[in-house]
Design an enzyme around this catalytic site. Structure first.
Site, PDB file in Angstrom:
ATOM      1  N   HIS A 153      27.848  -7.314  -2.353  1.00 23.81           N
ATOM      2  CA  HIS A 153      29.111  -8.234  -2.301  1.00 23.81           C
ATOM      3  C   HIS A 153      29.592  -8.526  -0.799  1.00 23.81           C
ATOM      4  O   HIS A 153      29.007  -7.908   0.108  1.00 23.81           O
ATOM      5  CB  HIS A 153      30.273  -7.306  -2.845  1.00 23.81           C
ATOM      6  CG  HIS A 153      30.060  -7.423  -4.403  1.00 23.81           C
ATOM      7  ND1 HIS A 153      29.340  -6.412  -5.134  1.00 23.81           N
ATOM      8  CD2 HIS A 153      30.685  -8.183  -5.183  1.00 23.81           C
ATOM      9  CE1 HIS A 153      29.374  -7.000  -6.464  1.00 23.81           C
ATOM     10  NE2 HIS A 153      30.304  -7.971  -6.459  1.00 23.81           N
ATOM     11  N   LYS A 157      35.508  -6.456   0.173  1.00 18.00           N
ATOM     12  CA  LYS A 157      35.610  -6.219  -1.335  1.00 18.00           C
ATOM     13  C   LYS A 157      36.185  -4.608  -1.244  1.00 18.00           C
ATOM     14  O   LYS A 157      35.394  -3.862  -0.260  1.00 18.00           O
ATOM     15  CB  LYS A 157      34.201  -6.013  -2.134  1.00 18.00           C
ATOM     16  CG  LYS A 157      34.434  -5.372  -3.583  1.00 18.00           C
ATOM     17  CD  LYS A 157      33.269  -5.746  -4.329  1.00 18.00           C
ATOM     18  CE  LYS A 157      33.197  -5.220  -5.713  1.00 18.00           C
ATOM     19  NZ  LYS A 157      34.451  -5.585  -6.556  1.00 18.00           N
TER      20      LYS A 157
HETATM   21  P1  NAD Z   1      41.603 -11.241  -2.311  1.00 19.52           P
HETATM   22  O1  NAD Z   1      42.067 -10.496  -1.332  1.00 19.52           O
HETATM   23  O2  NAD Z   1      41.223 -12.762  -1.654  1.00 19.52           O
HETATM   24  O3  NAD Z   1      42.799 -11.722  -3.098  1.00 19.52           O
HETATM   25  C1  NAD Z   1      43.832 -10.685  -3.838  1.00 19.52           C
HETATM   26  C2  NAD Z   1      45.157 -11.528  -3.665  1.00 19.52           C
HETATM   27  O4  NAD Z   1      46.115 -10.635  -4.398  1.00 19.52           O
HETATM   28  C3  NAD Z   1      46.013 -11.593  -2.326  1.00 19.52           C
HETATM   29  O5  NAD Z   1      46.036 -12.750  -2.182  1.00 19.52           O
HETATM   30  C4  NAD Z   1      47.073 -10.595  -2.497  1.00 19.52           C
HETATM   31  O6  NAD Z   1      47.892 -11.013  -1.452  1.00 19.52           O
HETATM   32  C5  NAD Z   1      47.418 -10.742  -3.755  1.00 19.52           C
HETATM   33  N1  NAD Z   1      48.143  -9.313  -4.283  1.00 19.52           N
HETATM   34  C6  NAD Z   1      47.780  -8.000  -4.010  1.00 19.52           C
HETATM   35  N2  NAD Z   1      48.907  -7.405  -4.780  1.00 19.52           N
HETATM   36  C7  NAD Z   1      49.793  -8.230  -5.295  1.00 19.52           C
HETATM   37  C8  NAD Z   1      50.701  -8.090  -6.242  1.00 19.52           C
HETATM   38  N3  NAD Z   1      51.278  -6.955  -6.615  1.00 19.52           N
HETATM   39  N4  NAD Z   1      51.327  -9.462  -6.882  1.00 19.52           N
HETATM   40  C9  NAD Z   1      50.537 -10.519  -6.560  1.00 19.52           C
HETATM   41  N5  NAD Z   1      49.998 -10.693  -5.610  1.00 19.52           N
HETATM   42  C10 NAD Z   1      49.004  -9.716  -5.095  1.00 19.52           C
HETATM   43  O7  NAD Z   1      40.512 -10.788  -3.208  1.00 19.52           O
HETATM   44  P2  NAD Z   1      39.793 -11.522  -4.371  1.00 19.52           P
HETATM   45  O8  NAD Z   1      38.255 -11.791  -3.510  1.00 19.52           O
HETATM   46  O9  NAD Z   1      40.412 -12.784  -4.644  1.00 19.52           O
HETATM   47  O10 NAD Z   1      39.573 -10.519  -5.392  1.00 19.52           O
HETATM   48  C11 NAD Z   1      40.674 -10.244  -6.267  1.00 19.52           C
HETATM   49  C12 NAD Z   1      39.749  -9.115  -7.262  1.00 19.52           C
HETATM   50  O11 NAD Z   1      39.031  -9.809  -8.103  1.00 19.52           O
HETATM   51  C13 NAD Z   1      39.193  -8.067  -6.792  1.00 19.52           C
HETATM   52  O12 NAD Z   1      39.379  -6.678  -7.640  1.00 19.52           O
HETATM   53  C14 NAD Z   1      37.858  -8.312  -6.911  1.00 19.52           C
HETATM   54  O13 NAD Z   1      36.885  -7.329  -7.023  1.00 19.52           O
HETATM   55  C15 NAD Z   1      37.747  -9.372  -8.378  1.00 19.52           C
HETATM   56  N6  NAD Z   1      36.753 -10.282  -8.720  1.00 19.52           N
HETATM   57  C16 NAD Z   1      36.486 -10.190 -10.145  1.00 19.52           C
HETATM   58  C17 NAD Z   1      35.399 -10.889 -10.491  1.00 19.52           C
HETATM   59  C18 NAD Z   1      35.196 -11.022 -12.026  1.00 19.52           C
HETATM   60  O14 NAD Z   1      34.522 -11.819 -12.399  1.00 19.52           O
HETATM   61  N7  NAD Z   1      35.742 -10.265 -12.597  1.00 19.52           N
HETATM   62  C19 NAD Z   1      34.910 -11.826  -9.549  1.00 19.52           C
HETATM   63  C20 NAD Z   1      35.079 -11.919  -8.416  1.00 19.52           C
HETATM   64  C21 NAD Z   1      36.300 -10.824  -7.718  1.00 19.52           C
END
Ligand code: NAD
Length: 265
Positions: A153, A157
């Site tokens: 990844h 992450k």
């Molecule tokens: P990122 O850091 O780019 O985005 C996370 C966002 O959440 C940030 O903008 C942050 O400010 C916001 N945030 C944090 N706490 C918050 C709260 N209490 N209320 C509102 N907003 C809040 O991360 P990302 O790359 O977008 O990944 C997000 C999550 O998704 C991770 O856990 C990642 O592992 C997961 N993910 C899952 C899949 C899937 O298919 N399930 C795919 C990719 C990523």
């Protein structure tokens, strides 16, 4: 029209979800929540036309003001449970992509959703190809019980091993008919962690590097042969058909469903 709130709307995945929701005729973006970039237009952030849904910081207030039917959460592990509790308390179905939730979290979401009569879905990976890879790995391990997982990844992450790797190992452990071979006597990890994390005898190795999005290999080893199953999410768009499917189906679920499989035909 399904009314959708996106939590984490300023993040990498959240922006992609906003774009996907805006592109679907039967979905309406009613709220966008994030701790960052409050006040910005969620459409503009997602590289779309302005949609006049501004990023708000307070999820509870946003749910009360906009009455969504579904909340999509792609935030961080330490925030997701609070967001899920707020959604279910407001009668809103959560579709959760945030990884790093524990078994205890799954069980709490299940109880809350059941008690509230709300459908909920949590999936560690919304890419159809990854779901198929997990299915194929569970099938293959019945015949080739020696297997290891390498997940790769991007370097931002937070959690490791990835949710996908843990779900894959869990599915393989459940399907495996023979126990995994024990480490040879005298095996030594010269640096702790050298053999990776272990889930029921399946070793998981986590790579974090710039350039990657989300990738996984399951390598099964047999006498004089190996079989490698590999899935690559090359772009965050790979997750969007699965997220849209889950948004359309989640309200038809009772309690918590884990994995996109639950809503795939
Ligand atoms: P990122 O850091 O780019 O985005 C996370 C966002 O959440 C940030 O903008 C942050 O400010 C916001 N945030 C944090 N706490 C918050 C709260 N209490 N209320 C509102 N907003 C809040 O991360 P990302 O790359 O977008 O990944 C997000 C999550 O998704 C991770 O856990 C990642 O592992 C997961 N993910 C899952 C899949 C899937 O298919 N399930 C795919 C990719 C990523």
């Amino acid at each position: 029209m399904i009314r959708v709130a996106v939590c984490g709307a300023a993040g990498r995945m959240g922006r992609e979800v906003v774009r996907a929701v805006l592109a679907e005729q039967d979905l309406q973006l009613v709220a966008a929540v994030d701790r960052e970039l409050v006040g910005a237009d969620a459409g503009t952030l997602a590289a779309c036309d302005p949609c006049r849904v501004m990023i708000r910081a307070d999820l509870v207030q946003a749910l009360a003001d906009t009455s969504p039917e579904v909340m999509v959460d792609f935030t961080i592990p330490s925030s997701a449970m609070g967001n899920i509790r707020s959604a279910i308390a407001a009668g809103v179905s959560p579709v959760v992509g945030t990884t790093g939730l524990s078994e205890a979290d799954f069980s709490e979401i299940g109880s809350l959703a059941q008690a509230a009569g709300v459908g909920a879905l949590v999936a560690a990976n919304f890419a159809i190809g990854a779901v198929l890879m997990m299915r194929f790995a569970a099938e293959a391990v019945r015949y080739m019980p020696e297997a290891e997982i390498i997940e790769l990844h991007h370097d931002n992450k937070l959690d490791s091993p990835s949710g996908t790797a843990i779900m894959t190992a869990r599915a393989m452990a459940a399907a495996r008919e023979q126990p995994a071979r024990a480490e040879p006597e005298g095996a030594v990890e010269k640096i702790p962690g050298g053999r990776g994390a272990v889930y029921e005898g399946i070793h998981i190795h986590s790579v974090r590097l710039p350039g990657y999005v989300a990738h996984q290999e399951v390598i099964l080893g047999g006498l004089g042969q190996t079989l490698t199953l590999r899935h690559d999410s090359l772009d965050r768009r790979s997750f969007m058909p699965g997220v849209v499917l889950a948004v359309r189906k989640v309200r038809g679920l009772t309690g918590l469903a884990i994995g996109l499989d639950a809503v795939m035909g």
